[in-house]
Structure formats: structure tokens, C-alpha cells
Design a protein around this motif. Structure first.
Motif, PDB file in Angstrom:
ATOM      1  N   ALA A 160       0.838  -1.197   0.000  1.00 48.61           N
ATOM      2  CA  ALA A 160       0.000   0.000   0.000  1.00 48.61           C
ATOM      3  C   ALA A 160       0.873   1.247   0.000  1.00 48.61           C
ATOM      4  CB  ALA A 160      -0.912   0.002   1.230  1.00 48.61           C
ATOM      5  N   VAL A 161       0.386   2.305  -0.606  1.00 47.55           N
ATOM      6  CA  VAL A 161       1.139   3.555  -0.710  1.00 47.55           C
ATOM      7  C   VAL A 161       0.281   4.680  -0.161  1.00 47.55           C
ATOM      8  CG1 VAL A 161       2.246   5.186  -2.281  1.00 47.55           C
ATOM      9  CG2 VAL A 161       2.352   2.743  -2.775  1.00 47.55           C
ATOM     10  N   THR A 162       0.879   5.549   0.676  1.00 47.07           N
ATOM     11  CA  THR A 162       0.167   6.700   1.213  1.00 47.07           C
ATOM     12  C   THR A 162       0.918   7.962   0.817  1.00 47.07           C
ATOM     13  OG1 THR A 162      -0.600   5.401   3.116  1.00 47.07           O
ATOM     14  CG2 THR A 162      -0.763   7.805   3.272  1.00 47.07           C
ATOM     15  N   LEU A 163       0.217   8.903   0.230  1.00 46.58           N
ATOM     16  CA  LEU A 163       0.811  10.167  -0.203  1.00 46.58           C
ATOM     17  C   LEU A 163       0.075  11.307   0.503  1.00 46.58           C
ATOM     18  CD1 LEU A 163       0.962   9.319  -4.006  1.00 46.58           C
ATOM     19  CD2 LEU A 163       2.884   9.289  -2.429  1.00 46.58           C
ATOM     20  N   TYR A 164       0.812  12.347   0.887  1.00 48.09           N
ATOM     21  CA  TYR A 164       0.236  13.396   1.707  1.00 48.09           C
ATOM     22  C   TYR A 164       0.254  14.788   1.052  1.00 48.09           C
ATOM     23  CZ  TYR A 164       0.753   9.915   5.385  1.00 48.09           C
ATOM     24  OH  TYR A 164       0.683   8.766   6.127  1.00 48.09           O
ATOM     25  N   ASN A 165      -0.834  15.512   1.284  1.00 48.53           N
ATOM     26  CA  ASN A 165      -0.901  16.947   1.006  1.00 48.53           C
ATOM     27  C   ASN A 165      -0.387  17.308  -0.386  1.00 48.53           C
ATOM     28  OD1 ASN A 165      -1.694  19.450   1.832  1.00 48.53           O
ATOM     29  ND2 ASN A 165       0.189  19.940   2.913  1.00 48.53           N
ATOM     30  N   LEU A 166      -0.993  16.697  -1.418  1.00 50.13           N
ATOM     31  CA  LEU A 166      -0.512  16.896  -2.786  1.00 50.13           C
ATOM     32  C   LEU A 166      -0.822  18.278  -3.351  1.00 50.13           C
ATOM     33  CD1 LEU A 166      -1.314  13.417  -4.374  1.00 50.13           C
ATOM     34  CD2 LEU A 166       0.793  14.228  -3.341  1.00 50.13           C
ATOM     35  N   LYS A 167      -1.608  19.068  -2.635  1.00 48.23           N
ATOM     36  CA  LYS A 167      -1.938  20.409  -3.123  1.00 48.23           C
ATOM     37  C   LYS A 167      -0.914  21.448  -2.650  1.00 48.23           C
ATOM     38  CE  LYS A 167      -6.871  19.454  -3.577  1.00 48.23           C
ATOM     39  NZ  LYS A 167      -8.253  19.842  -3.223  1.00 48.23           N
ATOM     40  N   SER A 168       0.064  20.987  -1.844  1.00 44.22           N
ATOM     41  CA  SER A 168       1.102  21.905  -1.375  1.00 44.22           C
ATOM     42  C   SER A 168       2.392  21.663  -2.127  1.00 44.22           C
ATOM     43  CB  SER A 168       1.356  21.695   0.125  1.00 44.22           C
ATOM     44  OG  SER A 168       2.029  20.462   0.340  1.00 44.22           O
ATOM     45  N   GLU A 169       3.281  22.651  -2.111  1.00 51.90           N
ATOM     46  CA  GLU A 169       4.563  22.518  -2.792  1.00 51.90           C
ATOM     47  C   GLU A 169       5.398  21.413  -2.157  1.00 51.90           C
ATOM     48  OE1 GLU A 169       8.513  25.243  -3.811  1.00 51.90           O
ATOM     49  OE2 GLU A 169       6.581  26.194  -3.366  1.00 51.90           O
ATOM     50  N   SER A 170       5.318  21.300  -0.822  1.00 49.97           N
ATOM     51  CA  SER A 170       6.080  20.258  -0.128  1.00 49.97           C
ATOM     52  C   SER A 170       5.581  18.875  -0.504  1.00 49.97           C
ATOM     53  CB  SER A 170       5.963  20.460   1.388  1.00 49.97           C
ATOM     54  OG  SER A 170       6.513  21.690   1.774  1.00 49.97           O
ATOM     55  N   GLY A 171       4.240  18.740  -0.613  1.00 50.29           N
ATOM     56  CA  GLY A 171       3.673  17.454  -0.989  1.00 50.29           C
ATOM     57  C   GLY A 171       4.060  17.061  -2.404  1.00 50.29           C
ATOM     58  N   LEU A 172       4.051  18.034  -3.323  1.00 53.58           N
ATOM     59  CA  LEU A 172       4.445  17.766  -4.706  1.00 53.58           C
ATOM     60  C   LEU A 172       5.925  17.399  -4.797  1.00 53.58           C
ATOM     61  CD1 LEU A 172       2.522  20.550  -6.669  1.00 53.58           C
ATOM     62  CD2 LEU A 172       2.157  18.076  -6.823  1.00 53.58           C
ATOM     63  N   LYS A 173       6.747  18.021  -3.943  1.00 52.14           N
ATOM     64  CA  LYS A 173       8.172  17.707  -3.942  1.00 52.14           C
ATOM     65  C   LYS A 173       8.395  16.259  -3.514  1.00 52.14           C
ATOM     66  CE  LYS A 173      12.642  19.255  -2.148  1.00 52.14           C
ATOM     67  NZ  LYS A 173      13.341  20.222  -1.267  1.00 52.14           N
ATOM     68  N   LYS A 174       7.658  15.814  -2.487  1.00 51.75           N
ATOM     69  CA  LYS A 174       7.770  14.433  -2.031  1.00 51.75           C
ATOM     70  C   LYS A 174       7.302  13.460  -3.119  1.00 51.75           C
ATOM     71  CE  LYS A 174       9.412  14.873   2.122  1.00 51.75           C
ATOM     72  NZ  LYS A 174      10.723  14.287   2.488  1.00 51.75           N
ATOM     73  N   LEU A 175       6.198  13.816  -3.804  1.00 51.44           N
ATOM     74  CA  LEU A 175       5.700  12.965  -4.888  1.00 51.44           C
ATOM     75  C   LEU A 175       6.713  12.922  -6.025  1.00 51.44           C
ATOM     76  CD1 LEU A 175       3.476  11.271  -6.188  1.00 51.44           C
ATOM     77  CD2 LEU A 175       2.408  13.391  -6.990  1.00 51.44           C
ATOM     78  N   ASP A 176       7.371  14.057  -6.291  1.00 49.95           N
ATOM     79  CA  ASP A 176       8.379  14.115  -7.351  1.00 49.95           C
ATOM     80  C   ASP A 176       9.548  13.175  -7.024  1.00 49.95           C
ATOM     81  OD1 ASP A 176       9.010  15.663  -9.860  1.00 49.95           O
ATOM     82  OD2 ASP A 176      10.854  16.027  -8.739  1.00 49.95           O
ATOM     83  N   GLU A 177       9.955  13.152  -5.754  1.00 52.41           N
ATOM     84  CA  GLU A 177      11.036  12.255  -5.325  1.00 52.41           C
ATOM     85  C   GLU A 177      10.585  10.800  -5.441  1.00 52.41           C
ATOM     86  OE1 GLU A 177      11.854  13.533  -1.378  1.00 52.41           O
ATOM     87  OE2 GLU A 177      12.906  15.358  -1.989  1.00 52.41           O
ATOM     88  N   TYR A 178       9.324  10.552  -5.095  1.00 53.54           N
ATOM     89  CA  TYR A 178       8.782   9.184  -5.160  1.00 53.54           C
ATOM     90  C   TYR A 178       8.782   8.658  -6.594  1.00 53.54           C
ATOM     91  CZ  TYR A 178       5.314   5.427  -4.713  1.00 53.54           C
ATOM     92  OH  TYR A 178       4.667   4.210  -4.762  1.00 53.54           O
TER      93      TYR A 178
END
Length: 233
Positions: free
Chosen positions: A2-20
Motif C-alpha cells: 500500500a502507498v500513502t501520499l500526503y498533502n498533494l496540493k502543497s509545494e512540499s507534498g508535490l516535492k515528495k511525490l516528485d522524489e517518489y
């Protein structure tokens, strides 16, 4: 997994998704699934090109949705609005959202379950279409496949940008190029790993490799091609 992603509407959340997505073409697995649709829907707008991997993934999923190239499978993904960390863990499927549960219980004809089982009405409609096509002598609609391919250069001096341009320059009816990334092989050499979708009756992967990708002038850059994954859509 399972994968959990957080706060994708923020710049920090997008940065984490970009790294993922730096080492992944999709949210889970080797083909687009409902996990990708979940994350795609959670984004409020088209990601900025500043987030290179998210932007590449978003454009690819958007293109696949236009040709119905997304499977109904997935490992279960949850998008949260708090915290700023992307994490992976072996876990039970996420609890259903209350609004989603209410929507499932609602018999409103406007609700559409993209991945549910066919209703009797849908089955009958499909049978009627098949009968009509048979009567008119038309072929049954061809299936599609999603392919993950490794494209290897001759050596570490090969211009990988030109190699990818040469690969993507190949055009065939029923062939759709998708996301790509460079993967280190060793001794300074990198290979191109690229996704493509094909219409089965129109494109043969063997023919694509033997007659289009490893012949002149493309073989100036490409040494060989290998299929990593092949999945029916």
C-alpha cells in the motif's frame, strides 16, 4: 504494497511525490492502474514543470486516460491532506471514505463505477453491439497492451538525448510512446527505460524492435532492445 501520499496540493507534498516518482513510471507496478487515477484526481491542477517527474507522470496518465490505457488493478493508494511525508508500507487496504461509501450505496443513475462489474443492461448492450458488428462484417475491436522496454546504447559516449529522440521518432498506427527515464547500468553507461502502449492487431513488438528500432539510422545510437514487462490493458 500500500502507498500513502500526503498533502498533494502543497509545494512540499508535490516535492515528495516528485522524489517518489524519480525511480518509478507509475504509482504502483509496471502499468497504469486505478492508483494512478486516485493520485491524478487528487491534484488540483496540472503540475508545474518544476516538478519534472510529477509533470512527466501526469502528462502520461492524462494521455492514457484519453485512449483508455489504464487498468482496473492497483495495490491500494491513499491521499491524505495533512503531513508532508510519502511512505510505503505493507498494510491492509485503506478505509473507504464516507462520501465514497455513500456514493456506492446511492442508486442514482448518474453514478458511474469505472471498475465495477458489468450490469445486466451493459452486458446486453455489449452483446447487441457484437451482434451488430458481426452482421455488418466488422472486426471486433482490437485489444491493447502496455509494454516496458529497455533500450541500450553502444557505450558511455552515446548521446542519450538523441537516442531517445530517435526512438520516439518511430511512428506506427496503433503505437503510443509514454514516460521514460535513464537507468544506470555500470561503467558510466545508462540505458533508456521507456513505456509504450500498442494496439495488438496493428503493432507487433518483435517487428517494432527488429525492423524499426535496431536498423539504420536509429542503430547509430541503439545497440539492442529488451522487453521488461508486457501487460494486456
Amino acid at each position: 504494497m500500500a502507498v500513502t501520499l500526503y498533502n498533494l496540493k502543497s509545494e512540499s507534498g508535490l516535492k515528495k511525490l516528485d522524489e517518489y516518482l524519480l525511480t518509478r513510471s507509475y504509482i504502483s507496478g509496471y502499468q497504469a492502474s486505478k492508483d494512478d487515477i486516485t493520485v491524478y484526481s487528487a491534484l488540483s491542477s496540472v503540475p508545474s514543470d518544476e516538478f519534472v517527474n510529477v509533470s512527466r507522470w501526469y502528462k502520461h496518465i492524462d494521455a492514457l486516460l484519453r485512449i483508455s490505457g489504464v487498468s482496473g488493478e492497483g495495490s491500494g493508494v491513499t491521499v491524505e491532506s495533512s503531513s508532508l511525508v510519502a511512505e510505503e508500507a505493507v498494510a491492509t487496504p485503506p478505509a473507504a471514505d464516507s462520501k465514497a461509501t455513500e456514493a456506492e450505496d446511492d442508486d442514482d443513475d448518474d453514478d458511474v463505477d469505472l471498475f465495477g462489474e458489468e450490469t445486466e443492461e451493459e452486458k446486453k448492450a455489449a452483446e447487441d453491439r457484437a451482434a451488430a458488428m458481426k452482421a455488418s462484417g466488422k472486426k471486433k475491436e482490437s485489444g491493447k497492451s502496455s509494454v516496458l522496454m529497455d533500450v541500450k546504447p553502444w557505450d558511455d559516449e552515446t548521446d542519450m538525448k538523441k537516442l531517445e529522440e530517435a526512438v520516439r521518432s518511430v511512428e506506427m498506427e496503433g503505437l503510443f510512446w509514454g514516460a521514460s527515464k535513464l537507468v544506470p547500468v555500470g561503467y558510466g553507461i545508462k540505458k533508456l527505460q521507456i513505456m509504450l502502449s500498442i494496439v495488438d492487431d496493428l503493432v507487433s513488438v518483435d517487428t517494432l524492435i527488429e525492423e524499426r528500432l535496431t536498423v539504420e539510422p536509429i542503430n547509430e545510437y541503439v545497440q539492442s532492445c529488451d522487453i521488461v514487462a508486457f501487460n494486456k490493458i
